[in-house]
Design a protein around this motif. Structure first.
Motif, PDB file in Angstrom:
ATOM      1  N   PRO A 194       0.813  -1.228   0.000  1.00 28.84           N
ATOM      2  CA  PRO A 194       0.000   0.000   0.000  1.00 28.84           C
ATOM      3  C   PRO A 194       0.841   1.271   0.000  1.00 28.84           C
ATOM      4  O   PRO A 194       0.467   2.263  -0.645  1.00 28.84           O
ATOM      5  N   LEU A 195       1.982   1.260   0.715  1.00 30.69           N
ATOM      6  CA  LEU A 195       2.827   2.447   0.754  1.00 30.69           C
ATOM      7  C   LEU A 195       3.401   2.756  -0.624  1.00 30.69           C
ATOM      8  O   LEU A 195       3.436   3.921  -1.053  1.00 30.69           O
ATOM      9  N   THR A 196       3.829   1.726  -1.339  1.00 25.23           N
ATOM     10  CA  THR A 196       4.346   1.926  -2.700  1.00 25.23           C
ATOM     11  C   THR A 196       3.251   2.435  -3.623  1.00 25.23           C
ATOM     12  O   THR A 196       3.482   3.333  -4.452  1.00 25.23           O
ATOM     13  N   LEU A 197       2.068   1.882  -3.477  1.00 28.95           N
ATOM     14  CA  LEU A 197       0.935   2.308  -4.298  1.00 28.95           C
ATOM     15  C   LEU A 197       0.620   3.788  -4.068  1.00 28.95           C
ATOM     16  O   LEU A 197       0.456   4.568  -5.019  1.00 28.95           O
ATOM     17  N   VAL A 198       0.564   4.186  -2.800  1.00 27.38           N
ATOM     18  CA  VAL A 198       0.250   5.584  -2.463  1.00 27.38           C
ATOM     19  C   VAL A 198       1.356   6.517  -2.960  1.00 27.38           C
ATOM     20  O   VAL A 198       1.087   7.601  -3.486  1.00 27.38           O
ATOM     21  N   ALA A 199       2.615   6.092  -2.812  1.00 25.29           N
ATOM     22  CA  ALA A 199       3.730   6.929  -3.257  1.00 25.29           C
ATOM     23  C   ALA A 199       3.651   7.177  -4.760  1.00 25.29           C
ATOM     24  O   ALA A 199       3.881   8.298  -5.233  1.00 25.29           O
ATOM     25  N   GLY A 200       3.321   6.144  -5.527  1.00 28.42           N
ATOM     26  CA  GLY A 200       3.203   6.320  -6.967  1.00 28.42           C
ATOM     27  C   GLY A 200       2.054   7.230  -7.352  1.00 28.42           C
ATOM     28  O   GLY A 200       2.193   8.096  -8.227  1.00 28.42           O
ATOM     29  N   ILE A 201       0.910   7.054  -6.692  1.00 30.64           N
ATOM     30  CA  ILE A 201      -0.245   7.916  -6.990  1.00 30.64           C
ATOM     31  C   ILE A 201       0.064   9.366  -6.661  1.00 30.64           C
ATOM     32  O   ILE A 201      -0.257  10.283  -7.430  1.00 30.64           O
ATOM     33  N   VAL A 202       0.723   9.597  -5.530  1.00 35.83           N
ATOM     34  CA  VAL A 202       1.077  10.968  -5.133  1.00 35.83           C
ATOM     35  C   VAL A 202       2.072  11.565  -6.136  1.00 35.83           C
ATOM     36  O   VAL A 202       1.958  12.742  -6.523  1.00 35.83           O
ATOM     37  N   GLY A 203       3.054  10.758  -6.558  1.00 31.48           N
ATOM     38  CA  GLY A 203       4.022  11.261  -7.535  1.00 31.48           C
ATOM     39  C   GLY A 203       3.357  11.683  -8.836  1.00 31.48           C
ATOM     40  O   GLY A 203       3.646  12.757  -9.389  1.00 31.48           O
ATOM     41  N   GLY A 204       2.420  10.851  -9.339  1.00 32.18           N
ATOM     42  CA  GLY A 204       1.700  11.212 -10.558  1.00 32.18           C
ATOM     43  C   GLY A 204       0.825  12.433 -10.360  1.00 32.18           C
ATOM     44  O   GLY A 204       0.713  13.285 -11.257  1.00 32.18           O
ATOM     45  N   ALA A 205       0.188  12.531  -9.182  1.00 35.28           N
ATOM     46  CA  ALA A 205      -0.671  13.680  -8.906  1.00 35.28           C
ATOM     47  C   ALA A 205       0.132  14.975  -8.868  1.00 35.28           C
ATOM     48  O   ALA A 205      -0.304  16.007  -9.395  1.00 35.28           O
ATOM     49  N   ILE A 206       1.304  14.928  -8.264  1.00 34.94           N
ATOM     50  CA  ILE A 206       2.142  16.139  -8.200  1.00 34.94           C
ATOM     51  C   ILE A 206       2.559  16.564  -9.604  1.00 34.94           C
ATOM     52  O   ILE A 206       2.523  17.763  -9.940  1.00 34.94           O
ATOM     53  N   TRP A 207       2.944  15.601 -10.437  1.00 32.39           N
ATOM     54  CA  TRP A 207       3.378  15.944 -11.799  1.00 32.39           C
ATOM     55  C   TRP A 207       2.215  16.511 -12.609  1.00 32.39           C
ATOM     56  O   TRP A 207       2.388  17.464 -13.388  1.00 32.39           O
ATOM     57  N   GLY A 208       1.031  15.950 -12.436  1.00 26.73           N
ATOM     58  CA  GLY A 208      -0.134  16.522 -13.107  1.00 26.73           C
ATOM     59  C   GLY A 208      -0.509  17.872 -12.527  1.00 26.73           C
ATOM     60  O   GLY A 208      -0.913  18.782 -13.256  1.00 26.73           O
ATOM     61  N   GLY A 209      -0.361  18.011 -11.194  1.00 25.23           N
ATOM     62  CA  GLY A 209      -0.690  19.280 -10.555  1.00 25.23           C
ATOM     63  C   GLY A 209       0.187  20.423 -11.017  1.00 25.23           C
ATOM     64  O   GLY A 209      -0.243  21.587 -11.025  1.00 25.23           O
ATOM     65  N   ILE A 210       1.432  20.107 -11.406  1.00 22.19           N
ATOM     66  CA  ILE A 210       2.315  21.158 -11.939  1.00 22.19           C
ATOM     67  C   ILE A 210       1.705  21.772 -13.190  1.00 22.19           C
ATOM     68  O   ILE A 210       1.665  23.004 -13.348  1.00 22.19           O
ATOM     69  N   ALA A 211       1.209  20.940 -14.082  1.00 20.32           N
ATOM     70  CA  ALA A 211       0.571  21.454 -15.297  1.00 20.32           C
ATOM     71  C   ALA A 211      -0.676  22.259 -14.949  1.00 20.32           C
ATOM     72  O   ALA A 211      -0.933  23.323 -15.538  1.00 20.32           O
ATOM     73  N   GLY A 212      -1.469  21.763 -13.993  1.00 26.27           N
ATOM     74  CA  GLY A 212      -2.669  22.493 -13.599  1.00 26.27           C
ATOM     75  C   GLY A 212      -2.351  23.833 -12.970  1.00 26.27           C
ATOM     76  O   GLY A 212      -3.029  24.839 -13.231  1.00 26.27           O
ATOM     77  N   LEU A 213      -1.301  23.881 -12.149  1.00 27.45           N
ATOM     78  CA  LEU A 213      -0.912  25.135 -11.504  1.00 27.45           C
ATOM     79  C   LEU A 213      -0.408  26.152 -12.527  1.00 27.45           C
ATOM     80  O   LEU A 213      -0.753  27.341 -12.468  1.00 27.45           O
ATOM     81  N   LEU A 214       0.403  25.692 -13.474  1.00 30.34           N
ATOM     82  CA  LEU A 214       0.886  26.598 -14.515  1.00 30.34           C
ATOM     83  C   LEU A 214      -0.262  27.098 -15.382  1.00 30.34           C
ATOM     84  O   LEU A 214      -0.289  28.269 -15.784  1.00 30.34           O
ATOM     85  N   MET A 249     -10.142  24.897  -9.768  1.00 28.18           N
ATOM     86  CA  MET A 249     -10.681  23.686 -10.391  1.00 28.18           C
ATOM     87  C   MET A 249      -9.690  23.091 -11.378  1.00 28.18           C
ATOM     88  O   MET A 249      -9.585  21.870 -11.507  1.00 28.18           O
ATOM     89  N   TYR A 250      -8.952  23.941 -12.083  1.00 32.42           N
ATOM     90  CA  TYR A 250      -7.931  23.439 -12.995  1.00 32.42           C
ATOM     91  C   TYR A 250      -6.868  22.648 -12.239  1.00 32.42           C
ATOM     92  O   TYR A 250      -6.426  21.577 -12.681  1.00 32.42           O
ATOM     93  N   VAL A 251      -6.448  23.177 -11.111  1.00 30.72           N
ATOM     94  CA  VAL A 251      -5.427  22.488 -10.313  1.00 30.72           C
ATOM     95  C   VAL A 251      -5.974  21.162  -9.787  1.00 30.72           C
ATOM     96  O   VAL A 251      -5.308  20.118  -9.867  1.00 30.72           O
ATOM     97  N   TYR A 252      -7.204  21.179  -9.253  1.00 26.32           N
ATOM     98  CA  TYR A 252      -7.802  19.956  -8.737  1.00 26.32           C
ATOM     99  C   TYR A 252      -7.934  18.902  -9.837  1.00 26.32           C
ATOM    100  O   TYR A 252      -7.643  17.721  -9.622  1.00 26.32           O
ATOM    101  N   ALA A 253      -8.402  19.328 -11.009  1.00 32.54           N
ATOM    102  CA  ALA A 253      -8.609  18.375 -12.103  1.00 32.54           C
ATOM    103  C   ALA A 253      -7.305  17.699 -12.494  1.00 32.54           C
ATOM    104  O   ALA A 253      -7.256  16.475 -12.685  1.00 32.54           O
ATOM    105  N   MET A 254      -6.235  18.467 -12.605  1.00 36.88           N
ATOM    106  CA  MET A 254      -4.965  17.878 -13.010  1.00 36.88           C
ATOM    107  C   MET A 254      -4.344  17.057 -11.885  1.00 36.88           C
ATOM    108  O   MET A 254      -3.621  16.086 -12.156  1.00 36.88           O
ATOM    109  N   LEU A 255      -4.604  17.408 -10.646  1.00 32.45           N
ATOM    110  CA  LEU A 255      -4.142  16.562  -9.536  1.00 32.45           C
ATOM    111  C   LEU A 255      -4.800  15.188  -9.604  1.00 32.45           C
ATOM    112  O   LEU A 255      -4.131  14.147  -9.493  1.00 32.45           O
ATOM    113  N   PHE A 256      -6.121  15.166  -9.777  1.00 29.05           N
ATOM    114  CA  PHE A 256      -6.829  13.887  -9.882  1.00 29.05           C
ATOM    115  C   PHE A 256      -6.389  13.118 -11.117  1.00 29.05           C
ATOM    116  O   PHE A 256      -6.187  11.895 -11.061  1.00 29.05           O
TER     117      PHE A 256
END
Length: 448
Positions: A184-204, A314-321
């Protein structure tokens, strides 16, 4: 003196006009007979034929027809019999049937069940392979679909998957933990990593107004070369004791357990997790207040802003998800399918296939789920087609591309299958004419 014609019978006296006998011939004006409305059943059938479900199914059928044509054209026997078609046309027709039927029967045997199997395990294994191939496609497709519903075109699923895999490997691969914590820890770490990378695009996108297509494409390249550098650098992700660009293998305690035993190697607990992600995404988008705001921004950001919704947030939230769901797809790769270490091609094209899956699923959670199953079946069956019939895997890729083409052009599908035209198929003049007809029909209904 009376003007009545002799022999015309008695004059109807004292009857109101509405009780007088109706004229036997055609009349004009108010006495004219109205054209009867079409039966309700006909209207219902017409609306069903106009619906997106029928269009989607027929788009798949049309794509399979195109695939069958390509199978026949590339078959050696068909090419040979075409040389004397006018002398013995039946030979070519039989060869075409055998090529197409053999190809699609092999696709069925490799994707659904194998009727010629001698054991139940071999009989059902193709279906489990389909589910295994579909899991990452569904997860990444959900991320793209959620972004679509929010008015964003997320083409960055590949980069989000790569960063998710790198994050999980950096954070958890070197830990020595029991399985119920490590996985579960590995799974959560991967999901968080992908969310952060998507959130960068949403924030920009939110802060600078830069287009998300450009942002996600560029972030794909950043993620690719960053992960490529990591797997070539000792002490980061490179497998110890080798100079090959590959990461260390996934720890056994971090891998998804097999769902029905080792005889079904591609089906693991990643698939039920994807089903759970589909349910959560469906509830989030369709039934939560946050989902309502996301959909409002996707429909009309200016109206949403006027209603007090923070469009930038909403843009940031959408790209995080979206990034988190793409990260889940990456975890299905390194925790289930590829456990011997991963390279910079760990996404296996899933990041771009996810766009196709989301389009086919009409950007709905459950539509994306079924579209992912379809593409998983095509992928699983393509290997059997190649081995058993010698049909190139590229034929399946053409079928997938044609599905997208027909989905993107509903008027073309309606024209091919002679379906009733929708208002979206009409020109501006045609739409105005149809609107006037509907208004006249409504006025007539009110008057009656």
């Amino acid at each position: 003196m009376s003007d009545r014609v002799p022999g015309a019978g008695p004059e109807p006296v004292g009857l109101p006009p509405e009780q007088l006998p109706a004229a036997s011939g055609p009349l004009t004006g108010q006495g004219a007979k109205e054209t009867p409305e079409a039966p309700r059943s006909n209207q219902l059938i017409r609306e069903i034929l106009r619906g997106s479900v029928v269009t989607t199914v027929l788009a798949i059928v049309a794509s399979m027809i195109v695939g069958g044509i390509l199978i026949a054209v590339t078959d050696e026997t068909v090419q040979k019999t075409a040389g004397y078609f006018f002398a013995r046309p039946q030979d070519m027709l039989v060869a075409v049937w055998q090529a197409v039927a053999g190809g699609y029967s092999a696709l069925f045997e490799g994707a659904i069940v194998n009727p010629g199997a001698t054991s139940f395990v071999a009989f059902i294994r193709p279906l489990t392979n389909t589910l295994g191939f579909a899991a990452p496609l569904i997860a990444a497709g959900l991320g793209v679909a959620l972004a679509f519903r929010s008015g964003l075109f997320n083409i960055g699923a590949r980069g989000q998957m790569l960063i998710a895999c790198a994050t999980a490997a950096l954070v958890t691969f070197n830990l020595d933990l029991p399985m119920w914590i490590h996985m579960p820890l590995t799974l959560v770490a991967g999901i968080v990593g992908g969310a952060i990378w998507g959130g960068i695009a949403g924030l920009l996108k939110a802060r600078t107004g830069a287009h998300e297509v450009i942002l996600t494409i560029m972030l794909n390249f950043v993620a690719l070369y960053l992960v490529r550098w990591m797997i070539r650098t000792p002490g980061l992700l490179q497998k110890p004791g080798t100079n090959q660009p590959i990461s260390a293998p996934t720890p056994a305690t971090a891998q998804f357990p097999s769902l029905f035993g080792e005889q079904f190697p591609l089906l693991n607990w990643g698939f039920p997790i994807v089903i759970l992600a589909t349910v959560i995404t469906w509830w989030l988008v369709e039934h939560s207040s946050l989902g309502f705001r996301l959909r409002a921004v996707g429909e009309n950001p200016h109206a949403a802003r006027t209603a007090g919704i923070s469009v930038q947030r909403m843009y940031v939230y959408a790209m995080l998800f979206a990034g988190g769901l793409a990260g889940l797809a990456g975890m299905n790769q390194i925790l289930g399918s590829v456990t011997t270490g991963f390279g910079d091609a760990i996404d296996a094209g899933i990041g771009f296939d996810a766009i196709t899956v989301a389009l086919l699923g009409r950007s709905r959670a459950w539509g994306t789920f079924w579209a992912g199953l379809l593409f998983g079946a095509l992928k699983a069956g393509s290997f059997t087609m190649q081995v058993a019939q010698g049909i190139p895997v590229d034929i399946v890729l053409v079928v997938e591309s044609m599905i997208v083409l027909f989905i993107a052009a509903p008027p073309l599908v309606r024209t091919i299958f002679f379906l009733p035209k929708d208002d979206s198929d009409l020109s501006a003049k045609g739409k105005a004419k149809a609107a006037r007809k509907r208004a006249a029909a409504n006025d007539k209904a009110v008057a009656s």
